[in-house]
Design an enzyme around this catalytic site. Structure first.
Site, PDB file in Angstrom:
ATOM      1  N   GLU A  96       0.850  -1.190   0.000  1.00 57.69           N
ATOM      2  CA  GLU A  96       0.000   0.000   0.000  1.00 57.69           C
ATOM      3  C   GLU A  96       0.890   1.246   0.000  1.00 57.69           C
ATOM      4  O   GLU A  96       1.889   1.311   0.728  1.00 57.69           O
ATOM      5  CB  GLU A  96      -0.860  -0.033   1.264  1.00 57.69           C
ATOM      6  CG  GLU A  96      -1.685   1.194   1.530  1.00 57.69           C
ATOM      7  CD  GLU A  96      -2.333   1.145   2.900  1.00 57.69           C
ATOM      8  OE1 GLU A  96      -3.321   1.882   3.087  1.00 57.69           O
ATOM      9  OE2 GLU A  96      -1.865   0.383   3.771  1.00 57.69           O
ATOM     10  N   LEU A  98       1.585   4.875   1.133  1.00 60.22           N
ATOM     11  CA  LEU A  98       1.169   5.790   2.190  1.00 60.22           C
ATOM     12  C   LEU A  98       2.033   7.055   2.100  1.00 60.22           C
ATOM     13  O   LEU A  98       3.235   6.985   2.357  1.00 60.22           O
ATOM     14  CB  LEU A  98       1.338   5.150   3.572  1.00 60.22           C
ATOM     15  CG  LEU A  98       0.494   3.898   3.854  1.00 60.22           C
ATOM     16  CD1 LEU A  98       0.870   3.322   5.218  1.00 60.22           C
ATOM     17  CD2 LEU A  98      -0.989   4.216   3.799  1.00 60.22           C
ATOM     18  N   ASP A 200      14.701  -2.756  13.313  1.00 56.37           N
ATOM     19  CA  ASP A 200      15.572  -1.922  12.475  1.00 56.37           C
ATOM     20  C   ASP A 200      15.055  -0.489  12.522  1.00 56.37           C
ATOM     21  O   ASP A 200      14.882   0.173  11.494  1.00 56.37           O
ATOM     22  CB  ASP A 200      15.576  -2.455  11.039  1.00 56.37           C
ATOM     23  CG  ASP A 200      16.717  -1.896  10.194  1.00 56.37           C
ATOM     24  OD1 ASP A 200      17.590  -1.210  10.757  1.00 56.37           O
ATOM     25  OD2 ASP A 200      16.732  -2.134   8.977  1.00 56.37           O
TER      26      ASP A 200
END
Length: 297
Positions: A96, A98, A200
Site C-alpha cells: 500500500e 502511504l 531496524d
C-alpha cells in the site's frame, strides 16, 4: 523494468485489487541500497513496489511477515501487503502506498505512544518463528529463554565472525570477545520482557502521515528487549526530543540503559561495517572498546 517483470506486477496487482484494475504508470521510487523501488498508479490508486534479484525473494517474504505481525497488534500503522511474487530473475513486493513525512517535534509524542504500545505486546520467549534479515544480512531468531545469551550468540557473534573474515581484526575482535563472554554483566538487575520490536528502527524507517498517524516499515521484527528498538532510534541522527521524552515517560527505561544502548547499537554498527565497509570501523571499534572498558570496572 523489464517487460516480463512489468507484466507480472500488473497481474499481481490486478489479482489483489480486482480484474478491472488497470496499471497506467510505473515510475522510479526513492533510492534503496538493497534493490529498486517503484510507484505504480492505476484507477486512481497508487502502490509502492520493491524489486530485487530473485535471490532476495526470501528477504521480501520476511519483510511482509514482519509488517503483517506489527499491523496485527493494532498499535502502529504499517503499509498493507498487497502481493509477493517473482518474474524471470527478479522478485517483488507490492505494498500500500502511504504518503508520509519525516517526524517533526509535534509528531514525536504520538510516535512514542504508538511505539510504546507496540512494545507492550509480549511473547513467551525471545526470537521469532523464522530467521529473517537485517538489511540484506541473515538474522538468526532461534527461540530462547535467555536474553543475554540470545543477543550474544544470535546477534553480536555472527557479525564479529563476519567482520573477522573481512579482515577487521585486532581491537574490534579482542574487545568484542570480552563483551560476548561477560554480556550478563549488563543485565545483572534486569530481565527484559520479550516485546515485539521493529528490529531496524532508525529514523528512516518511521514516518508520519498527514493525519498525524505514525507508520513503520522495513522491519526486522522479533521478540526481544524493547530497549534495542529505542537505542537504535538514537543512531544516525535520531528522532525529535519530544519522541524520547514521551517514550521515557510512557515506558521508563531501567538503570544501566546507557551501556545497553551502546551494546545494542554495536550490533547495527557491525552490520553496517559488514555491509558497507571500513567507513564504519572506527565507530564499531569505539563502541566495542567502551563496552570492554566498562566490564573492567
Amino acid at each position: 523494468m523489464t517487460p516480463a517483470l512489468r507484466r507480472a506486477l500488473e497481474d499481481a496487482i490486478r489479482h489483489a485489487c480486482g480484474t478491472r484494475c488497470v496499471i497506467e504508470q510505473f515510475s522510479a521510487g526513492p533510492a534503496s541500497a538493497f534493490g529498486k523501488t517503484w510507484l505504480a498508479n492505476g484507477n486512481g490508486a497508487r502502490w509502492f513496489v520493491k524489486t530485487t534479484a530473485a535471490t532476495g525473494q526470501s528477504r521480501l517474504h520476511c519483510e511482509a511477515k514482519g509488517l503483517g505481525a506489527i499491523a496485527a497488534t493494532g498499535t502502529i500503522r504499517t503499509p498493507s501487503v498487497i502481493a509477493l511474487g517473482a518474474a524471470e530473475d527478479s522478485a517483488f513486493l507490492v505494498l500500500e502506498y502511504l504518503p508520509m513525512h519525516t517526524p517533526t517535534r509535534d509528531d514525536g509524542p504520538r510516535c512514542a505512544e504508538a511505539l510504546a504500545a507496540l512494545h507492550a505486546c509480549h511473547g513467551d520467549r525471545y526470537g521469532w518463528p523464522e530467521d529473517n534479515y537485517i538489511g540484506t544480512t541473515p538474522q538468526v531468531n532461534a527461540w530462547s529463554d535467555d536474553w543475554p545469551r540470545f543477543f550474544a550468540e544470535q546477534r553480536l557473534a555472527p557479525h564479529l565472525r563476519a567482520a573477522a573474515e573481512k579482515g577487521y581484526r585486532g581491537e574490534l575482535q579482542s574487545c568484542g570477545e570480552r563483551v560476548l563472554s561477560k554480556i550478563g554483566a549488563f543485565f545483572l538487575e534486569r530481565r527484559p520482557q520479550a516485546s515485539l520490536i521493529h528490529g531496524d528502527l532508525w529514523a528512516g524507517n518511521l514516518g508520519v502521515m498527514d493525519t498525524g498517524e505514525p507508520v513503520v516499515f522495513d522491519p526486522a521484527a522479533y521478540y526481544g528487549d524493547r530497549e534495542a528498538d529505542f537505542a537504535m532510534s538514537e543512531l544516525f541522527g535520531g528522532l525529535p526530543e519530544s519522541f524520547y521524552a514521551t517514550y521515557r515517560k510512557r515506558a521508563p527505561l531501567a538503570d544501566g540503559y546507557a551501556q545497553r544502548c551502546t551494546l545494542y547499537n554495536l550490533y547495527h554498527m557491525l552490520n553496517h561495517l559488514n555491509l558497507f565497509g571500513a567507513g564504519y570501523l572506527r565507530q564499531a571499534e569505539r563502541m566495542a572498546r567502551e563496552l570492554s572498558n566498562y566490564l573492567r570496572q
